[in-house]
Design a protein around this motif. Structure first.
Motif, short mmCIF file in Angstrom:
data_model
loop_
_atom_site.label_atom_id
_atom_site.label_comp_id
_atom_site.label_asym_id
_atom_site.label_seq_id
_atom_site.Cartn_x
_atom_site.Cartn_y
_atom_site.Cartn_z
N HIS C 134 28.21 37.10 47.53
CA HIS C 134 27.53 36.47 48.66
C HIS C 134 27.48 37.48 49.80
O HIS C 134 28.39 38.27 49.97
CB HIS C 134 28.32 35.26 49.17
CG HIS C 134 28.46 34.17 48.16
ND1 HIS C 134 27.57 33.13 48.08
CD2 HIS C 134 29.38 33.94 47.20
CE1 HIS C 134 27.94 32.31 47.10
NE2 HIS C 134 29.04 32.78 46.56
N GLU C 135 26.43 37.40 50.58
CA GLU C 135 26.37 38.24 51.78
C GLU C 135 27.39 37.74 52.78
O GLU C 135 27.56 36.52 52.94
CB GLU C 135 25.00 38.10 52.41
CG GLU C 135 24.12 39.31 52.21
CD GLU C 135 22.81 39.14 52.97
OE1 GLU C 135 21.79 39.01 52.29
OE2 GLU C 135 22.86 39.13 54.22
N ASP C 146 33.35 35.64 54.21
CA ASP C 146 32.92 36.54 53.14
C ASP C 146 33.25 35.86 51.82
O ASP C 146 34.33 36.06 51.25
CB ASP C 146 33.65 37.88 53.26
CG ASP C 146 33.18 38.88 52.23
OD1 ASP C 146 33.66 40.03 52.26
OD2 ASP C 146 32.34 38.51 51.38
#
Lengths: 549, 538, 283
Positions: C134-135, C146
């Protein structure tokens, strides 16, 4: 709940009406001088979301927000629930959607997914493979099972559970059911009283037919003995094990029997209310069972019955995940202990029974527990329904006493050269031609390292390929894993990856060793039966059939 | 009235045992969030929560019953609840006769407060008053909690008496599980009071009029201690007005922003001959000072103790150095004393604390070592073996109660700033989760919750009636001053009631509007009840 | 602080051949800890309701078909438990390998230590093994999410939920390997119900949730826990009396936590206690 921050987007009028139809019209109880927090009703979340989707084809932000507001559910949780179920869509899509089964039996019959169609796991129409499921949203929404025409039973003799169905008793008529001996079981139960009913069921040695094979009498006794007075009975009609369709047939063709059996279960355990949880893809069963519930209110002496419909999650066939689903949550299995007989639906003692099990209860009351126990074998009493599909001439539902051999069953169904038989579904095991004389009982299959599971028998002949079946099974479990626990959430992914590499002839290191260790951690450390059995079929194929040898 | 001013029960009792929690004039969800965690644990285990507040706050949204009372009618409500408890036979007669005094006069005083009369004056439906009364009368372990909604009134002390009366009526005090929790607004207002920063008290809550106590301090300090009570903050402003108070030394307080009727307060501060301000920042008050002494953050830049709402004395410790020329507060005071010709001795916090322990019996056993070992101690803690007391007033449950707790009959006294055709809207003020008082501290960190800014909140009906627009601006005026503010419509407010925070005085200077009508006994002003009028702007 | 002790029954069980007596209601993990038997845990938090989803704490219980999670399984009289059998070691190692191969554990020192202890080889599944990616979400000034580091231990959801904060800003969304922690419709934190109490950060075992300050300092290489001192004090704001642990590096507060065993907070704070300390900073 409480001080929730609700979504801003309003529902459309159609969505609002659809949700209000499920929840009742909103009552503005709170005013400028007094108000109360609503702590109770989140369990209607799934029905509310389903209603919204059936109206416009998907679950919009407005619908999600409105359901959250009406039920005092935090929007983040409502979103978490909506995104859990495969049949709910949070993205806009056409009102008319067709789901094409690409699972084991349908794959053997050449299933293909056309443009605009969605692939689907097993739809429980295996005897009519290849199968589809179509949903049409709108003011008068409906769902279709394709092919829709039901077939006559392939077996005519020796039927007990399937007797009324074979005789063609009208499944929509209460009178017809009664004329065929319906509700005599309930009358007998009332004469006997709860304790004697439980004694009969215990005496009969009836084991659950959902796959776990737990003694039904013991389960009912445990619920009855609880101090807590509020209790539930739940019929697990989620039937999503690939290759299984027996409960579907029973519900579509003999729904009053289910209602009668549940009423008896409620009477025996002291439960005031029962739920029937049917998977979403069985619209005919929904209609027939709801009709039976509606028609029998005066016969149930206050025992309430409510139909709940799933939304596309195999894991909700696990009893505690089923509870979570009814309670308006993600279908994530709970840890056991505590067991449902102590802490079940809404935290109350609950008896969960499979549809077929409940039909057997009627049989027990009809002929008596002792007589019942004399059919079958020492370790497996009564008759068993078998779902035959795949490479067979006469696919469909069969009923044989426990102890019949696999060969006998296959002969009834008509087979050619058998390469392998999958017993018990994706969570089951493959047997080779060397085991055709296996007696179909719990004890014999256990000894052979395989399982009867939910009675699934899928036949693979000489021309059928096994590797695609294994890949499909791995894909199935990876897709259906709820995601709670590491062994299953990641293990099913690693299992599928390893199989793909093996199938493509590009192994990474010793794939069989990897598969075996991943299988071990899933079996030993997963929270529920899904993870615990996700590697069974694949391991059995590698061990018994020497696939990838 | 009880002997010592502090919450009678511990948070643990709320969390584990209380079956009814009443938040009366408290929005703990936002103002005491971690206390509210304990309340929620109780709610999840089945306890009932009832909230008395003019607004349906976030705390009220959790309640099994919210009572939307008219501002400043807490005594009528409490008296109606009391009468209902008595006439329903729910009063604890045994406790009343054994452990209390003054019941008859009290009973007579609440007789006029029938449920209907209660409804007429408070606006709360009679059925709701009855429900609260019966819940309180039946609860095995009721916890009655309040904060500024009760005390920021001109009759603050009477309001508190009214609530204490309820606890006495049902025997809901002095035992594990039941009690009274005045939730303190600041981290050491309890400790400050305990240390004698109250004009008629010596450290340890010993009364200035107590000759023996005074003698003890005179002996220890080698100086006479006047038996005449000093002035609380409002008294000081009155004295400034009369010209009898000419110099003021302000430590960590910001009256130029936090005082009601602020313009008057600022005017008076400017008139002083000499104003010294000791603070962390150049506050509005500091800007008016002749001398500013930069102090330190007591909770991170120096050693000491603070006392919480549940009477728990805990250690604060130095973690970092104060910046620049800022100095430890004790050192500043001692340096001033030195220059005035007095050596007050060791500036070490622990040494000063040990002197407190010698002179304040309720702190006697709280050595730094024991505070460290036990993670804090709830007073009273009489000696080195004493573990502190989880709940107080246990004496009320002895067979013979030597000092019975008195019922205090109190009369309704509506808010001083009356509503009339010129000032028809009732403004009440309160706090938000992410901000604290006048924003001196919380205005200095960036938070996504600050983005809402500040706005006068009115009901949509009042918005329409006065020609306002949601998101527009208005001129808000009281009898004391006027300000301009953004407007927000709030459908949870009933017509007639408006709301403002006080956290962003540079954006919306709320205290220009408020009235400095104070309770002479406690010195708190009636921040909660201002009469305003609103006209749209632009 | 004084607490009332209620009389509880004691029961005896056997763990790794040693007899141990614990209070009724204790878990198998409690029994292990009492005997000094080190049991790895990841999703278990002392202050939270056990969800037993990581499965790293599993032990072998005689008579049970599968291994059982020690963090939540209540001890019963007569139980015979093995924590060091081949089945247990294999399961624990595989759990660590599965996690290590799919999640960024670089700021999860506990997990990394277990990986070493159990000789786990997360690389064994090959370079194509699917990962959780994931970004990084930086949508506010106070903290960073995060989720490539998220092991789905559910602790943040519990801390934000009925265990403490009851704000329910986040929940698990999606299913299976795609399951992830999310706000409703994945709105940014400022658009969600989040009140920035930071209680989720406090319980996150992998650093998936981190204060922005810590994140920034790690990014520019100035974060150094070996140089940090922890000083316990009391919050400057309301009168509840929450203990704060001020983490100080170079005479600057870089993080604020609250002790798990502090009865007032159980490790929880509000936005003011957690982040409000910044008002005393001059830089």
């Amino acid at each position: 709940m409480a001080d929730l921050k609700l979504l801003d987007a309003p529902p459309s009028d159609a969505e609002r009406a659809a949700i209000d139809a499920v929840l009742g019209a909103p009552v503005e109880a709170n005013g400028h001088r007094t108000a109360r927090a609503d702590r109770a009703s989140r369990h209607l979340l799934l029905p509310a979301l389903r209603a919204a989707q059936r109206r416009i084809g998907w679950v919009s932000e407005g619908a999600l927000g409105y359901a959250s507001r009406r039920l005092s559910v935090p929007p983040a949780e409502a979103y978490g629930v909506a995104t859990f179920y495969a049949l709910l869509s949070l993205k806009e899509r056409p009102a008319d959607v067709t789901h094409v089964c690409t699972d084991l039996s349908c794959a053997l019959k050449g299933a293909t997914v056309g443009p605009g169609e969605h692939p689907s796991p097993c739809l429980g129409l295996c005897e009519r493979a290849p199968a589809k499921y179509r949903t049409v949203a709108g003011e008068a929404p409906y769902e279709e099972q394709i092919p829709a025409e039901s077939r006559p039973l392939p077996q005519r003799d020796g039927l007990r559970l399937l007797r009324r169905i074979a005789d063609g008793v009208d499944p929509t008529s209460l009178d017809a059911y009664v004329a065929a001996g319906g509700f005599e079981g309930l009358a007998r139960a009332r004469e006997l009283g709860p304790d004697a009913v439980i004694a009969e069921v215990t005496e009969s040695k009836l084991l659950g037919r959902g796959g776990a094979a737990f003694p039904t009498g013991v389960k009912w006794r445990a619920v009855r003995d609880q101090v807590e007075q509020t209790r539930f009975v739940v019929c697990n009609a989620d039937e999503s094990e690939p290759g299984t369709f027996k409960d579907r047939v029973l519900m579509e063709s003999d729904p009053f029997a289910l209602v009668e059996a549940l009423t008896i279960a409620g009477f025996a355990t002291g439960a005031q209310k029962g739920y029937v949880y049917i998977r979403a893809e069985y619209p005919l069963a929904h209609a027939r069972v709801q009709h039976a519930i509606d028609e029998t209110e005066s016969l149930r002496d206050g025992f309430e019955l409510e139909l709940r419909i799933g939304a596309g999650a195999y894991v909700c066939g696990e009893e505690t995940a089923l509870f979570q689903s009814i309670e308006g949550k993600r279908g994530e299995p709970r840890n056991k202990p505590p067991f449902p007989v102590e802490v079940g639906l809404f935290g109350k003692p609950t008896a969960v029974n499979n549809v077929e099990t409940l039909f057997n209860v009627l049989e027990v009351l009809r002929i008596g527990g002792t007589t019942y126990s004399e059919t079958g074998t020492e370790g497996s009493a009564g008759t068993r329904l078998f779902c035959l599909s795949g490479c067979v001439e006469r696919p469909g539902l069969y009923e044989l006493p426990f102890g019949a051999t696999l060969r006998e069953l296959l002969d009834l169904a008509g087979v050619g050269t058998v390469k392998a038989v999958l017993l018990g579904g994706a969570a089951g095991a493959f047997v080779g031609p060397d085991l055709l004389d296996l007696k179909l009982t719990h004890e014999d299959t256990r000894a052979a390292g395989v399982t009867l599971g939910s009675g699934v028998v899928i036949v693979y002949d000489d021309e059928a390929e096994l590797v695609p079946a294994l890949l499909r099974i791995a894909e199935f479990f990876r897709d259906e894993s709820c995601g709670q626990c590491v062994p299953c959430r990641v293990g099913t992914v690693r299992q599928e990856e390893a199989l793909k590499r093996l199938a493509a002839g590009r192994p990474h290191d010793d794939e069989l060793h990897t598969l075996s260790e991943v299988a071990q951690v899933m079996r030993d450390a997963s929270i529920c039966g899904l993870g615990q059995t996700a590697a069974n079929a694949i391991e059995s194929a590698i061990a018994n059939l020497k696939v990838f040898a | 009235m009880f002997g010592a001013g502090g919450g009678t029960s511990s948070y643990q009792e709320v969390r584990e045992v209380a079956d009814l929690i009443v938040l009366w004039g408290s929005n703990a969800r936002e103002a005491h969030p971690i206390f509210f965690h304990h309340v929620l644990k109780a709610v999840h285990r089945g306890a009932k929560l009832m909230v008395v507040d003019p607004r349906r706050t976030t705390s009220a949204q959790w309640a099994d019953l919210w009572l939307g009372i008219d501002v400043g009618t807490d005594i009528p409500l409490a008296n109606a609840v009391a009468r209902e408890i008595v006439v329903s036979g729910l009063a604890n007669e045994e406790f009343i006769s054994r452990a209390t005094s003054g019941f008859d006069a009290f009973r007579e005083s609440v007789e006029p407060w029938t449920l209907e009369e209660g409804e007429r004056v408070t606006g709360v439906p009679a059925a709701a008053i009855r429900e609260l009364a019966h819940a309180f009368g039946r609860a095995a372990n009721p916890q009655l909690c309040w904060t500024l909604g009760i005390t920021e009134h001109h009759n603050a002390v009477d309001n508190v008496f009214a609530l204490i009366n309820l606890a006495l009526l049902v025997g809901g005090v002095g035992r594990y599980g039941a009690g009274l929790q005045p939730l303190r607004g600041q981290n050491n207002v309890q400790g400050g009071g305990d240390m004698g920063a109250i004009p008629n008290k010596l450290p340890g809550f010993q009364d200035l009029s107590d000759d023996l106590a005074r003698a003890k301090f005179e002996d220890a300090w080698g100086a006479p201690v006047s038996p005449i009570p000093g002035l609380h903050l409002t008294g000081m402003f009155e004295a400034m007005e009369h010209g009898t108070l000419k110099a003021v030394y302000v430590v960590g307080e910001n009256p130029a922003q936090s005082e009601a009727d602020k313009q008057r307060a600022i005017g008076l501060l400017k008139k002083l001959d000499h104003l010294v301000v000791q603070d962390l920042f150049l506050t509005r008050t500091a800007e008016l000072a002749d001398v500013v002494l930069p102090g330190c953050a007591g909770w991170a830049e120096s050693e000491g103790t603070v006392t919480s709402s549940e009477r728990r004395v805990q250690r604060v410790r130095k973690a970092i150095d104060p910046p620049g020329e800022a100095r430890d507060d004790i050192e500043i005071v001692y340096e001033l004393a030195r220059r005035l010709g007095h050596d007050l001795g060791s500036t070490k916090a622990e040494d000063i604390w040990n002197e407190v322990r010698r002179l304040s019996p309720m702190h006697a056993g709280m050595s730094y070592a024991r505070l460290e070992e036990l993670g804090g101690i709830q007073w009273p803690c009489w000696d080195d073996e004493h573990p502190g007391e989880q709940f107080i007033h246990g004496r009320l449950w002895h067979d013979v109660v030597i000092e019975p707790a008195p019922f205090m009959a109190v009369e309704h006294s509506p808010p001083v700033d009356l509503l009339d055709d010129d000032f028809p809207l009732r403004l009440t003020t309160g706090r938000r989760l992410e901000s604290f008082n006048t924003g001196v501290q919380t205005g200095r960190f960036s938070s996504p919750l600050h983005v809402d800014g500040e706005a006068l909140r009115v009901s949509p009906e009042d918005g329409a009636r006065y020609g306002l627009t949601d998101g527009g601006r208005a001129l808000v005026a009281s009898r004391r001053g006027a300000i301009e503010a953004p407007v927000a419509f709030d459908s949870t407010l009933r017509p007639g009631l408006a709301f403002l925070n006080l956290h962003f005085p540079e954006l919306v200077d709320t205290n220009i509007l408020t009235i400095d009508a104070t309770d002479p006994r406690s010195g708190t002003a009636e921040f909660k009840a201002t009469a305003i009028k609103v006209t749209p702007v632009g | 602080m004084t607490t009332l002790l209620t009389a509880k029954k004691m029961i005896e069980l056997t763990v790794d051949g040693q007899a141990v007596r614990v209070f009724e209601g204790s878990t198998i993990l409690d029994a292990c800890r009492q005997l000094g038997i080190e049991t790895p845990t990841l999703c278990y938090g002392d202050t939270l309701t056990p969800v037993n989803v990581c499965r790293v704490c599993v032990v072998e219980l005689e008579g049970a078909r599968t291994l059982v999670p020690s963090c939540s399984r209540k001890a019963e009289a007569g139980m015979v438990v093995h924590t060091d059998s081949e089945r247990v070691r294999t399961s624990r190692r595989l759990v660590l390998e599965l996690l290590g191969s799919s999640v960024d554990l670089s700021t999860a020192p506990e997990a990394l230590a277990y990986i070493e202890e159990y000789d786990a080889k997360p690389d064994r599944f090959g370079p194509d093994a699917a990962r959780v990616e994931h970004e990084v979400k930086i949508d506010n000034d106070l903290y960073v999410r995060d989720y490539s580091k998220c092991i789905l231990c559910y602790r943040c959801v519990e801390a934000c939920g009925v265990d403490y904060q009851n704000t329910f800003a986040i929940a698990v969304a999606g299913r299976g390997f795609d399951a992830h922690i999310s706000t409703e419709l994945d709105v940014t934190l400022p658009d969600s119900a989040c009140v920035y109490c930071g209680n989720c950060i406090a319980v996150c075992p992998t650093g998936a949730l981190m204060s922005k300050r810590e994140y920034d300092m790690r990014q520019d290489g100035t974060w150094d826990e070996s140089q940090q001192e922890v000083v316990t004090t009391v919050c400057a704001f309301c009168g509840v009396g929450c203990n704060l642990e001020l983490h100080v590096q170079d005479d600057r507060i870089v993080n604020v936590t609250s002790p798990d065993d502090h009865d007032v907070t159980r490790g929880n704070l509000c936005i003011k206690g957690r982040f409000g300390y910044r008002f005393i900073e001059t830089t």
